[in-house]
Design an enzyme around this catalytic site. Structure first.
Site, mmCIF file in Angstrom:
data_model
loop_
_atom_site.group_PDB
_atom_site.id
_atom_site.type_symbol
_atom_site.label_atom_id
_atom_site.label_comp_id
_atom_site.label_asym_id
_atom_site.label_seq_id
_atom_site.Cartn_x
_atom_site.Cartn_y
_atom_site.Cartn_z
ATOM 1 N N ASN A 15 17.781 -70.016 -94.902
ATOM 2 C CA ASN A 15 16.776 -69.304 -95.709
ATOM 3 C C ASN A 15 16.747 -67.816 -95.372
ATOM 4 O O ASN A 15 16.593 -66.982 -96.257
ATOM 5 C CB ASN A 15 15.397 -69.942 -95.520
ATOM 6 C CG ASN A 15 15.259 -71.209 -96.317
ATOM 7 O OD1 ASN A 15 15.082 -71.174 -97.529
ATOM 8 N ND2 ASN A 15 15.379 -72.353 -95.649
ATOM 9 N N ASN A 103 4.455 -69.576 -94.570
ATOM 10 C CA ASN A 103 5.322 -70.598 -93.989
ATOM 11 C C ASN A 103 5.992 -71.394 -95.099
ATOM 12 O O ASN A 103 5.406 -71.612 -96.165
ATOM 13 C CB ASN A 103 4.517 -71.548 -93.102
ATOM 14 C CG ASN A 103 5.406 -72.598 -92.436
ATOM 15 O OD1 ASN A 103 6.464 -72.285 -91.901
ATOM 16 N ND2 ASN A 103 4.988 -73.861 -92.496
ATOM 17 N N HIS A 105 7.609 -75.051 -95.928
ATOM 18 C CA HIS A 105 7.598 -76.428 -95.412
ATOM 19 C C HIS A 105 8.367 -77.343 -96.375
ATOM 20 O O HIS A 105 8.171 -77.265 -97.589
ATOM 21 C CB HIS A 105 6.155 -76.922 -95.247
ATOM 22 C CG HIS A 105 6.084 -78.239 -94.550
ATOM 23 N ND1 HIS A 105 6.187 -78.366 -93.185
ATOM 24 C CD2 HIS A 105 5.983 -79.503 -95.038
ATOM 25 C CE1 HIS A 105 6.133 -79.639 -92.851
ATOM 26 N NE2 HIS A 105 6.004 -80.350 -93.964
HETATM 27 C C1 GRF Z 1 13.620 -75.399 -93.846
HETATM 28 O O1 GRF Z 1 13.912 -76.643 -94.398
HETATM 29 C C2 GRF Z 1 12.140 -75.148 -93.853
HETATM 30 O O2 GRF Z 1 11.453 -75.855 -94.829
HETATM 31 C C3 GRF Z 1 11.704 -75.612 -92.503
HETATM 32 O O3 GRF Z 1 12.785 -75.330 -91.645
HETATM 33 C C4 GRF Z 1 13.985 -75.347 -92.385
HETATM 34 C C5 GRF Z 1 14.792 -74.139 -92.036
HETATM 35 O O4 GRF Z 1 16.076 -74.239 -92.540
HETATM 36 N N1 GRF Z 1 10.454 -75.014 -92.119
HETATM 37 P P1 GRF Z 1 17.114 -73.085 -92.368
HETATM 38 O O5 GRF Z 1 17.238 -72.781 -90.880
HETATM 39 O O6 GRF Z 1 16.603 -71.892 -93.124
HETATM 40 O O7 GRF Z 1 18.394 -73.612 -92.952
#
Ligand code: GRF
Length: 191
Positions: A15, A103, A105
């Protein structure tokens, strides 16, 4: 004025990568800092290669005093985004950035939230419950895990034969599509 983002992440950072790519050509938004509590997390090497300052955290840095809040304020951070950051956010940070910590989730809160509900645990619980859909939630952060005001949700189906991995992949697609958009909208509201 340039808006500054601080991204808290402690995992793969997919992300974070999407957020960085999304704002790459936007001169009004700066990724000012990546905050991470795992020095070996892939997100750390990504940020360093991308030239983004990294702040590594130990527990006492977050909970011992309010130094981190003061650092972020001194940098002029406008918005904090938690993208895969598992530690509870302390009161001093919430007070320093009221309504300015988001956040991400990987479920449709209030379902499958709370302490210990992250990553694979969430998807396993959704599958065990036999739910026909899941999704993502983007919410403001308060002093309790996953309980702040919900700003956005997107849904996806749970398909026959889904595994935690296949469901996680579908959820990640939603996260990558919507989180940068939500951040951009939020930054407009702050300006
Ligand atoms: C995501 O699925 C988010 O919803 C959760 O942690 C994960 C992070 O994924 N809080 P990444 O490290 O960005 O691939």
């Amino acid at each position: 004025m340039v808006k500054k983002l601080a991204l808290f992440a402690s995992g793969t950072g997919s992300n974070v990568r999407r957020i960085v790519a999304w704002f790459e050509d936007n001169p009004r938004v700066e990724i000012a800092l990546v905050v991470c509590n795992r020095p070996d997390a892939p997100v750390v090497s990504f940020a360093m290669e991308a030239g983004i300052p990294v702040r590594l955290l130990q527990k006492e840095d977050l909970y011992g005093d309010d130094r981190l809040s003061r650092e972020l304020q001194a940098m002029g951070v406008d918005l904090v985004v938690l993208a895969g950051f598992l530690w509870l956010i302390p009161d001093h940070l919430i007070a320093a950035f009221p309504g300015r910590i988001l956040n991400l989730h990987p479920s449709l809160l209030p379902k499958y939230g709370g302490k210990g509900m992250y990553g694979r645990h969430v998807h396993e619980a959704v599958l065990a419950a036999g739910d026909s859909e899941s999704g993502i939630t983007i919410h403001e952060v308060n002093a309790r895990y996953d309980e702040g005001a919900i700003l956005f949700q997107a849904h996806c189906p749970v398909l026959p034969g889904d595994t935690p991995e296949s469901l996680a992949a579908r959820i990640h697609e939603l996260e990558h599509r919507y989180l940068p958009l939500l951040i951009e909208k939020r930054l407009v509201l702050l300006s």
